[in-house]
Motif scaffolding. Sequence first.
Motif, PDB file in Angstrom:
ATOM      1  N   PRO A 100      -9.775  -2.297  -3.722  1.00  0.00           N
ATOM      2  CA  PRO A 100     -10.671  -1.762  -5.074  1.00  0.00           C
ATOM      3  C   PRO A 100     -11.156  -2.486  -5.894  1.00  0.00           C
ATOM      4  CG  PRO A 100      -8.709  -0.681  -5.022  1.00  0.00           C
ATOM      5  CD  PRO A 100      -8.458  -1.678  -4.264  1.00  0.00           C
ATOM      6  N   THR A 101     -12.703  -2.555  -6.490  1.00  0.00           N
ATOM      7  CA  THR A 101     -12.942  -2.783  -7.544  1.00  0.00           C
ATOM      8  C   THR A 101     -13.893  -2.671  -8.706  1.00  0.00           C
ATOM      9  OG1 THR A 101     -15.283  -3.721  -6.857  1.00  0.00           O
ATOM     10  CG2 THR A 101     -12.982  -4.950  -6.600  1.00  0.00           C
ATOM     11  N   ALA A 102     -14.023  -2.198  -9.554  1.00  0.00           N
ATOM     12  CA  ALA A 102     -14.842  -2.209 -10.571  1.00  0.00           C
ATOM     13  C   ALA A 102     -16.484  -1.700 -10.073  1.00  0.00           C
ATOM     14  CB  ALA A 102     -14.768  -2.654 -12.619  1.00  0.00           C
ATOM     15  N   ARG A 103     -16.549  -2.459  -9.295  1.00  0.00           N
ATOM     16  CA  ARG A 103     -18.214  -1.669  -8.485  1.00  0.00           C
ATOM     17  C   ARG A 103     -17.891  -1.006  -6.793  1.00  0.00           C
ATOM     18  NH1 ARG A 103     -19.419  -6.040 -11.184  1.00  0.00           N
ATOM     19  NH2 ARG A 103     -20.660  -7.251 -11.626  1.00  0.00           N
ATOM     20  N   GLY A 104     -16.767  -0.667  -6.634  1.00  0.00           N
ATOM     21  CA  GLY A 104     -16.664   0.094  -5.556  1.00  0.00           C
ATOM     22  C   GLY A 104     -15.904  -1.249  -4.966  1.00  0.00           C
ATOM     23  N   GLN A 153     -16.256  -1.501   1.559  1.00  0.00           N
ATOM     24  CA  GLN A 153     -15.927  -0.350   2.695  1.00  0.00           C
ATOM     25  C   GLN A 153     -17.108   0.229   2.338  1.00  0.00           C
ATOM     26  OE1 GLN A 153     -12.128   2.070   3.038  1.00  0.00           O
ATOM     27  NE2 GLN A 153     -12.629   1.751   5.534  1.00  0.00           N
ATOM     28  N   THR A 154     -17.114   0.684   0.572  1.00  0.00           N
ATOM     29  CA  THR A 154     -18.008   1.990  -0.083  1.00  0.00           C
ATOM     30  C   THR A 154     -19.427   1.449   0.233  1.00  0.00           C
ATOM     31  OG1 THR A 154     -16.515   1.677  -1.641  1.00  0.00           O
ATOM     32  CG2 THR A 154     -15.284   3.030  -0.525  1.00  0.00           C
ATOM     33  N   THR A 155     -18.897   0.124   0.092  1.00  0.00           N
ATOM     34  CA  THR A 155     -20.841  -0.179  -0.643  1.00  0.00           C
ATOM     35  C   THR A 155     -21.829   0.367   0.121  1.00  0.00           C
ATOM     36  OG1 THR A 155     -21.471  -1.203  -2.415  1.00  0.00           O
ATOM     37  CG2 THR A 155     -20.516  -2.248  -0.187  1.00  0.00           C
ATOM     38  N   VAL A 156     -22.743   0.601   0.133  1.00  0.00           N
ATOM     39  CA  VAL A 156     -23.931   0.874   0.762  1.00  0.00           C
ATOM     40  C   VAL A 156     -24.908  -0.131   0.422  1.00  0.00           C
ATOM     41  CG1 VAL A 156     -26.305   2.154   1.175  1.00  0.00           C
ATOM     42  CG2 VAL A 156     -24.341   3.418  -0.091  1.00  0.00           C
TER      43      VAL A 156
END
Lengths: 379, 100
Positions: free
Chosen positions: A108-112, A115-118
């Motif tokens: 997990p980072t500040a930008r997601g 895996q969760t990024t589109v």
Amino acid sequence: MARRKPSRELLSGWRSAPTIRNLLKAISIETGTIGRPLRIMEVCGTHTMTLHRSGLKPLLREAGVVMVSGPGCPVCITPDYYHEAIIDLVTSRKNILVATFGDMTRVPTARGSLQTTVPAPGSEIRIVYSPEEALELAVKNLEKEVIFFGAGFETTIPAIAFTVKRAAAENLKNFSLLAALWLIPPALQAILESGEVAIDGFIYPGHVSVIIGQQAYRFVAEKFGVPGAIAGFEPADVLLGILSVARQIRLGRPEVANEYRRVVQAEGNPRALALMEEMLEPYEADWRGLGRIKISGLRLRPRFQELDAVRKFDLHLQPAKPLKLGCRCGEVLKGLIEPVDCPLFGRSCDPDHPRGPCMVSYEGACLIEYKYSSGGRKQ
Amino acid sequence: MSKRRPDGHGQSMPFLVSYRLEEKMCLAVPGKVVSLEGNGTGKVDYLGTTVLANLSLLPEVKVGDWVIVHAGFAISRLDQKEARRTLKLFKELEKISPAD
């Protein structure tokens, strides 16, 4: 008669209960003579796993040895901004294919997380198990730019170097590497120099040592007077390493012992070392928790810059926002605190909702602690 | 080859024959080289599960050798003589008692 296969003992002898009991007894005799409990750092996450999975931690405590986890988790020590740079790229550009190891996608980072990024249209994120699979993806997807986001220590680096060399030889224009490659000995030096953690000895990572050999740790014994032993990953292997460290302390003779001789050669793997030297150059890298450490990272040599994703896509690998408040992964990696000392552990941070990389990686001290102890339950 | 799906988190991975051996952690268990497949690769058997590994980092490896595989590459050959020596040492430990 020639032996057709190794005896069963050759595979199972490292887990036998009488052997474990004998080793623990031998260790407690040593600590009894020394007259104080020992604090030994297991550098590698897989050793942390062995200690927890086989229930050795409490038994070692009874035998007078406190084990402290070290920085040996490449996913954990890779700073957030590597992920953020690649997330920015894959969300803003078409036809980018990011290939990486499974646990890297969940950090997990500040930008997601990856895996969760589109991803942008035509772009995607794929999980691979070997760098060569990333290369195959590049061959099969010539219309895409394939970036292998590779994190690893000396164990994994030769495989990555080999793959990049092959991409260069095959003149594959759509393949590049985002290198998150870290070296263990400089990190140990940084830990020793900081003096923040009192450590009586090290259990050196078995498979990093397969590549770099025994000599790479000599400075620990010679310059810092700290004992250490290379150990394998079976329960008896780890105990044998601890026994060796305890003996060195009792005798006042610190050295680099090799207690994994069936797999680790004193000189390492010369072919792998030559390949690393050919393809990669050292630089002052930034580690999560440990900060900047001289000659602790490897990046592609300038003549392979066409295969370097940082140059190819002008990635900005700079610390941006400070880490999320609360996650104490950095301190866990330095052996300053135990996972349970983090206020998030088992409360707002668990393997399903990790707040930091130590709860993501299979080699992360927090995930291992959560999996194998009751510490993960909410109190 | 075993075609078990890794316990990823919903990603579909049709493009690879995956064997989930605790992701890419250091795998303690050696596998046995059962065949050489050319191009620097060979099949390595783990008690019935066979994986294709790159053998380029171990130029001297032969069929029948036991090897440690990491991230798809064999990185070390198991020295059976040394293994037996360590096991013998374990036997000798039995003689240790607090009275010594």
